[in-house]
Design a protein around this motif. Structure first.
Motif, PDB file in Angstrom:
ATOM      1  N   ALA A 121      67.799 -19.703 -35.026  1.00 25.75           N
ATOM      2  CA  ALA A 121      67.918 -21.070 -35.522  1.00 25.75           C
ATOM      3  C   ALA A 121      66.860 -21.340 -36.580  1.00 25.75           C
ATOM      4  CB  ALA A 121      67.768 -22.069 -34.374  1.00 25.75           C
ATOM      5  N   THR A 122      67.121 -22.355 -37.377  1.00 27.11           N
ATOM      6  CA  THR A 122      66.144 -22.818 -38.351  1.00 27.11           C
ATOM      7  C   THR A 122      65.953 -24.315 -38.171  1.00 27.11           C
ATOM      8  OG1 THR A 122      65.463 -22.639 -40.679  1.00 27.11           O
ATOM      9  CG2 THR A 122      67.757 -23.259 -40.277  1.00 27.11           C
ATOM     10  N   CYS A 123      64.938 -24.850 -38.829  1.00 20.63           N
ATOM     11  CA  CYS A 123      64.633 -26.278 -38.758  1.00 20.63           C
ATOM     12  C   CYS A 123      63.617 -26.588 -39.845  1.00 20.63           C
ATOM     13  CB  CYS A 123      64.073 -26.658 -37.383  1.00 20.63           C
ATOM     14  SG  CYS A 123      62.515 -25.833 -36.985  1.00 20.63           S
ATOM     15  N   TYR A 124      63.254 -27.854 -39.955  1.00 24.31           N
ATOM     16  CA  TYR A 124      62.213 -28.250 -40.897  1.00 24.31           C
ATOM     17  C   TYR A 124      60.902 -27.603 -40.449  1.00 24.31           C
ATOM     18  CZ  TYR A 124      59.742 -31.135 -44.246  1.00 24.31           C
ATOM     19  OH  TYR A 124      58.994 -31.564 -45.308  1.00 24.31           O
ATOM     20  N   PRO A 125      60.158 -27.004 -41.386  1.00 22.35           N
ATOM     21  CA  PRO A 125      58.891 -26.369 -40.999  1.00 22.35           C
ATOM     22  C   PRO A 125      57.981 -27.329 -40.225  1.00 22.35           C
ATOM     23  CG  PRO A 125      59.458 -25.790 -43.252  1.00 22.35           C
ATOM     24  CD  PRO A 125      60.447 -26.849 -42.811  1.00 22.35           C
ATOM     25  N   GLY A 126      57.472 -26.844 -39.118  1.00 21.77           N
ATOM     26  CA  GLY A 126      56.632 -27.653 -38.242  1.00 21.77           C
ATOM     27  C   GLY A 126      57.352 -28.086 -36.977  1.00 21.77           C
TER      28      GLY A 126
END
Length: 188
Positions: A121-126
């Motif tokens: 999965a990916t997401c906004y960094p942080g």
């Protein structure tokens, strides 16, 4: 007919919510926005008020929905994460083999629903800490089985076109990309 629902909570990110709606409707995919606030009018993270198509409480048959979408934005994603009904239907959606998408901070909802363990999965960094057992990719968007996640606002168009490709053929997707001048952007 394909049916997609997208959740809206106070503080949602405008582009991440509305661009997928726009692109799917151009592709003639039925998509409805669903407010979890108890009111059809939902205020975005940047003070834009949008009228949702329906309220969460009005949906009687979640099992007939082909895909659920979760936009990012704060505190929108947090508000969705705290909504037990959203977590429940997202879990049921994935367990039923149907699709779920989340972008930016939105994947935190998937983590809270317990459906990312062992997934990419990916997401906004942080926000990686909220992916709860997923392998963070850092990609613009990541597809793993019936789950698609997007990185953030700049990923919205490729994320939305990929979602459209789940339901429409390559020619339809390419035609919409070209009509919206996305192909021109990609050829620079």
């Amino acid at each position: 007919m394909v049916k997609v629902y997208e959740f809206l909570a106070t503080g949602f990110e405008e582009i991440e919510a509305l661009a997928p709606v726009d692109i799917l409707r151009r592709g003639e995919v039925e998509i409805k926005t669903v407010s979890i606030t108890g009111n059809q009018l939902v205020e975005s993270a940047h003070g834009v008020t949008v009228k949702a198509d329906m309220l969460f409480e009005e949906v009687s048959d979640w099992a007939s929905v082909d895909m659920l979408l979760i936009p990012g934005g704060m505190p929108g994603a947090q508000n969705l994460k705290e909504h037990e009904g959203v977590r429940r239907v997202v879990r049921e959606q994935v367990e039923g083999g149907r699709r779920v998408g989340a972008i930016c901070a939105g994947p935190m909802v998937l983590g809270a629903a317990g459906i990312l363990k062992g997934k990419r999965a990916t997401c906004y960094p942080g926000f990686e800490e909220y992916l709860d057992g997923a392998e963070y990719t850092g990609e613009l968007f990541t597809v793993d089985g019936n789950i698609i996640t997007g990185e953030g606002p700049a990923a919205t168009l490729p994320y939305a076109y990929r979602i459209l490709s789940f339901f429409k053929d390559e020619n339809t997707v390419s035609s919409i990309e070209d009509g919206m001048r996305y192909t021109h952007l990609m050829n620079k």
